[in-house]
Design a protein around this motif. Structure first.
Motif, PDB file in Angstrom:
ATOM      1  N   HIS A 158       0.735  -1.193   0.049  1.00 26.89           N
ATOM      2  CA  HIS A 158      -0.148  -0.022  -0.197  1.00 26.89           C
ATOM      3  C   HIS A 158       0.747   1.309   0.018  1.00 26.89           C
ATOM      4  N   ASP A 159       2.242   1.081  -0.308  1.00 27.98           N
ATOM      5  CA  ASP A 159       2.930   2.102  -0.019  1.00 27.98           C
ATOM      6  C   ASP A 159       4.014   2.340  -1.453  1.00 27.98           C
ATOM      7  N   LYS A 160       4.264   3.479  -1.944  1.00 26.32           N
ATOM      8  CA  LYS A 160       5.522   3.824  -2.377  1.00 26.32           C
ATOM      9  C   LYS A 160       5.870   4.851  -2.193  1.00 26.32           C
ATOM     10  N   ARG A 185       2.955   7.426  -3.504  1.00 29.12           N
ATOM     11  CA  ARG A 185       1.778   7.063  -3.321  1.00 29.12           C
ATOM     12  C   ARG A 185       1.657   6.333  -2.033  1.00 29.12           C
ATOM     13  N   HIS A 186       0.317   6.532  -0.951  1.00 34.69           N
ATOM     14  CA  HIS A 186      -0.126   5.660  -0.875  1.00 34.69           C
ATOM     15  C   HIS A 186      -1.304   5.027  -0.756  1.00 34.69           C
ATOM     16  N   GLU A 187      -1.841   4.141  -0.683  1.00 33.17           N
ATOM     17  CA  GLU A 187      -2.925   3.529  -1.374  1.00 33.17           C
ATOM     18  C   GLU A 187      -3.921   2.494  -0.001  1.00 33.17           C
ATOM     19  N   GLN A 189      -6.886   1.375   2.304  1.00 37.25           N
ATOM     20  CA  GLN A 189      -7.622   0.857   2.020  1.00 37.25           C
ATOM     21  C   GLN A 189      -8.849   1.016   2.702  1.00 37.25           C
TER      22      GLN A 189
END
Length: 189
Positions: A158-160, A185-187, A189
């Motif tokens: 979930h993280d780049k 970039r953090h996704e 949920q």
């Protein structure tokens, strides 16, 4: 009888000789390229399929180094490694595994220069893995510290995060500082 030579003729003759001499040098003298410091000097010994384990004070493995080939140079006591893989252990946690194309061990392994592509991975307890990719890393084992002046990327579930230049502490927990051009970039949920 008097002979007179024009300075114009002498100037043209000088330039003609200079051009001819330069052409001759370019065609007959080979330029010697400097050799890379990584693989220079007098070979003292070498080994293939190297496995080196460093233990902590309690006799528990602290790190393991595996390489296809190691060549030691006695002139400045450095070793050149082909396809090294380092495993950094921490009791009770999954290890970091660091790969590079080649590496140089300086000062008996107190400093390790990892050349070209470098990949560091760690399996996570909750599943997935953290992955750091970069190039040309200086690693100091006693401090569990690495740095690079190249672009770096860290991918975790979930993280780049990407940036230019990085300072990384692998222990006690991962601490990575990207020095410039940071993007994340953090996704959620």
């Amino acid at each position: 009888m008097k002979i007179s030579i024009s300075t114009n003729v002498l100037g043209h003759t000088f330039w003609l000789l200079l051009v001819a001499g330069t052409w001759w040098l370019a065609n007959y003298i080979k330029i010697i390229e400097p050799t890379s410091k990584r693989e220079s000097g007098q070979v003292d010994y070498y080994t293939t399929n190297l496995i080196r384990t460093v233990m902590n004070a309690e006799g528990i493995p602290k790190e393991t180094l595996i390489a296809e080939r190691m060549t030691h140079y006695k002139n400045d006591d450095h070793s050149f490694l082909v396809k090294p893989v380092m495993t950094l252990f921490k009791e009770g946690k999954k290890p970091w595994i660091i790969h590079s194309d080649t590496a140089t061990l300086l000062e008996g392994g107190k400093t390790i220069l990892m050349h070209d592509d470098v990949l560091a991975t760690k399996e996570l307890d909750e599943g997935g893995q953290t992955e750091i990719t970069t190039r040309n890393v200086t690693y100091i084992p006693d401090k569990n510290y690495a740095e690079t002046a190249e672009d770096a990327q860290m991918i975790a579930p979930h993280d780049k995060v990407t940036g230019h230049g990085a300072q990384i502490y692998f222990e006690p927990d991962l601490l990575i500082t990207l020095l410039s051009q940071v993007r994340r970039r953090h996704e959620v949920q």
